[in-house]
Design an enzyme around this catalytic site. Structure first.
Site, short mmCIF file in Angstrom:
data_model
loop_
_atom_site.label_atom_id
_atom_site.label_comp_id
_atom_site.label_asym_id
_atom_site.label_seq_id
_atom_site.Cartn_x
_atom_site.Cartn_y
_atom_site.Cartn_z
N ARG A 1 0.83 -1.21 0.00
CA ARG A 1 0.00 0.00 0.00
C ARG A 1 0.87 1.26 0.00
NH1 ARG A 1 -3.25 2.47 4.65
NH2 ARG A 1 -4.83 3.74 3.61
N HIS B 1 0.70 4.23 -2.79
CA HIS B 1 0.42 5.62 -2.42
C HIS B 1 1.58 6.54 -2.79
CE1 HIS B 1 -3.17 5.23 0.54
NE2 HIS B 1 -3.21 4.28 -0.37
N GLY C 1 4.64 10.53 -8.72
CA GLY C 1 5.41 9.41 -9.26
C GLY C 1 6.18 8.70 -8.16
N ASP D 1 8.86 8.35 -6.18
CA ASP D 1 10.05 9.11 -5.76
C ASP D 1 10.29 9.05 -4.25
OD1 ASP D 1 7.97 10.65 -4.85
OD2 ASP D 1 8.74 12.55 -5.63
N SER E 1 8.52 10.08 -1.90
CA SER E 1 8.06 11.27 -1.18
C SER E 1 7.13 10.90 -0.02
CB SER E 1 7.37 12.25 -2.11
OG SER E 1 6.32 11.63 -2.83
N GLU F 1 3.18 14.11 3.04
CA GLU F 1 2.22 13.13 2.53
C GLU F 1 1.79 12.11 3.58
OE1 GLU F 1 3.44 11.14 -1.14
OE2 GLU F 1 4.39 13.00 -1.79
N ASN G 1 -3.30 8.69 4.28
CA ASN G 1 -2.04 8.02 4.63
C ASN G 1 -1.80 7.86 6.13
OD1 ASN G 1 -1.37 7.68 1.96
ND2 ASN G 1 0.02 9.44 1.87
N PRO H 1 -6.93 7.59 -5.17
CA PRO H 1 -8.28 7.05 -5.37
C PRO H 1 -8.91 6.68 -4.04
CG PRO H 1 -6.62 5.45 -6.05
CD PRO H 1 -5.89 6.74 -5.78
N HIS I 1 -5.75 -5.79 -2.85
CA HIS I 1 -6.61 -5.85 -1.66
C HIS I 1 -6.71 -7.27 -1.11
CE1 HIS I 1 -8.91 -1.88 -2.73
NE2 HIS I 1 -7.69 -1.66 -2.25
N THR I 2 -6.07 -8.22 -1.78
CA THR I 2 -6.00 -9.56 -1.21
C THR I 2 -5.18 -9.56 0.08
OG1 THR I 2 -5.41 -11.87 -1.65
CG2 THR I 2 -3.93 -10.21 -2.54
N THR J 1 -8.34 -14.42 3.26
CA THR J 1 -6.95 -14.89 3.45
C THR J 1 -6.02 -13.70 3.36
OG1 THR J 1 -6.81 -15.38 1.07
CG2 THR J 1 -7.42 -17.20 2.52
N ASP K 1 -3.36 -14.19 -2.96
CA ASP K 1 -4.06 -15.13 -3.83
C ASP K 1 -5.16 -14.38 -4.58
OD1 ASP K 1 -6.05 -14.70 -1.93
OD2 ASP K 1 -5.70 -16.61 -0.91
#
Length: 319
Positions: free
Chosen positions: A61, A65, A71, A73, A75, A87, A93, A160, A190-191, A245, A250
């Protein structure tokens, strides 16, 4: 017609930017200057995982983010100061964690190859290792990213949101040169992981004027989520895992999505258009197809050109 021409021009420029970024990176970037960097980073991730099973989800994650803001970098690693909010302290975050894994990896790499490897590359490698060590695919990471020094909490609004519909998601990803297939494949991340109640309360209470609970939620699943997240929840860390899980990489996420057992509105939105629903079904039916698409999309995302221009000696350097 002019609007269409402008949109095509913007897309072409984005594609060129992504292509240029990919071309500027190299699989062999550290072969001569720091040949054992990948081994050192993998060891740092493995050690952290042995003490905390949530580390892989956190690193994946964190990388996502980072890349979606300015991009890839690094940050997202910068600390806030009294006069400047970075950030990592932006609302989306605040729940990021496991920054110490990147710091430990950087410290070990610096002891071996001073001033050579960027924090941005270490984060990209750590995200790959997090997936591979959780039972997911591995891949060769293009390297050569530079570190940025600009980090603004206000820019995290560009990430998003879990409440986004498919149009909002598509636009958000397209702005970064990522396709619908990338959107569905990367959502499979998101698994791994956990969601706090605040991220999906919108589906459980006063969904709209007619119903209290989102009707796309399988009824008993929706009821269980309401028990975990009551309307006036006061439990700070209340929430649920993102699939059944949550520490194994998976394709269960896609299978559950088709059963009406998704967590976020943004997950459910993947079933609202024929192209994205077809991809969900494809990945639910074949982990091999999902793994292949995920690797391709991760390489593409992790190559989004960053604003970095230096190699930071400390991943926590402030602005």
């Amino acid at each position: 017609m002019a609007t269409l021409a402008y949109s095509l021009l913007v897309f072409a420029l984005l594609t060129l930017s992504i292509s240029s970024a990919v071309n500027s990176l190299s699989l062999n970037y550290y072969d001569d200057t720091c040949p054992h960097v990948e081994y050192v980073v993998a060891n740092a991730v493995k050690k952290a995982m042995s003490n905390d099973k949530t580390v892989p989800a956190a690193l994946l994650r964190m990388h996502f983010h980072d890349c979606f803001i300015r991009g890839c970098d690094a940050s997202v690693l910068l600390d806030s100061t009294k006069k400047h909010k970075a950030e990592k302290d932006g609302p989306p975050n605040i729940s990021l964690h496991a920054f110490y894994v990147i710091d430990n990896a950087k410290k070990a790499v610096e002891a071996m190859c001073p001033g050579v490897v960027s924090c941005a590359d270490i984060l990209s490698l750590a995200a790959r290792d997090a997936v591979a060590l959780s039972g997911g695919p591995t891949w060769k990471v293009p390297k050569g990213r530079k570190d940025g020094r600009i980090s603004k909490a206000s820019e995290t609004r560009q990430l998003p949101a879990p409440t986004f519909n498919i149009s909002q998601l598509q636009q958000n990803f397209a702005q970064r040169g990522l396709s619908l297939k990338d959107l569905v494949a990367l959502s499979g991340g998101h698994t791994l992981g956990f969601a706090h109640c605040s991220s999906f309360q919108n589906r459980l209470h006063k969904f709209n004027a007619s119903v209290d609970v989102d009707p796309t939620l399988q009824s008993s699943f929706g009821a269980s989520l309401r028990n975990i997240c009551p309307a006036h929840n006061k439990v700070k860390n209340a929430g649920t895992t993102l699939d059944s899980t949550s520490t194994i990489f998976d394709n269960a996420y896609y299978k559950l999505l088709l059963q009406g057992k998704s967590i976020f509105s943004s997950d459910q939105s993947l079933l609202t258009t024929p192209p994205t629903k077809a991809l969900v079904s494809k990945f639910a039916a074949s982990k091999q197809d999902f793994d292949k698409a995920f690797v391709e999309s991760m390489i593409k995302m992790s190559s989004i050109h960053g604003s970095g221009q230096e190699i930071r000696l400390n991943c926590k350097v402030v602005n």
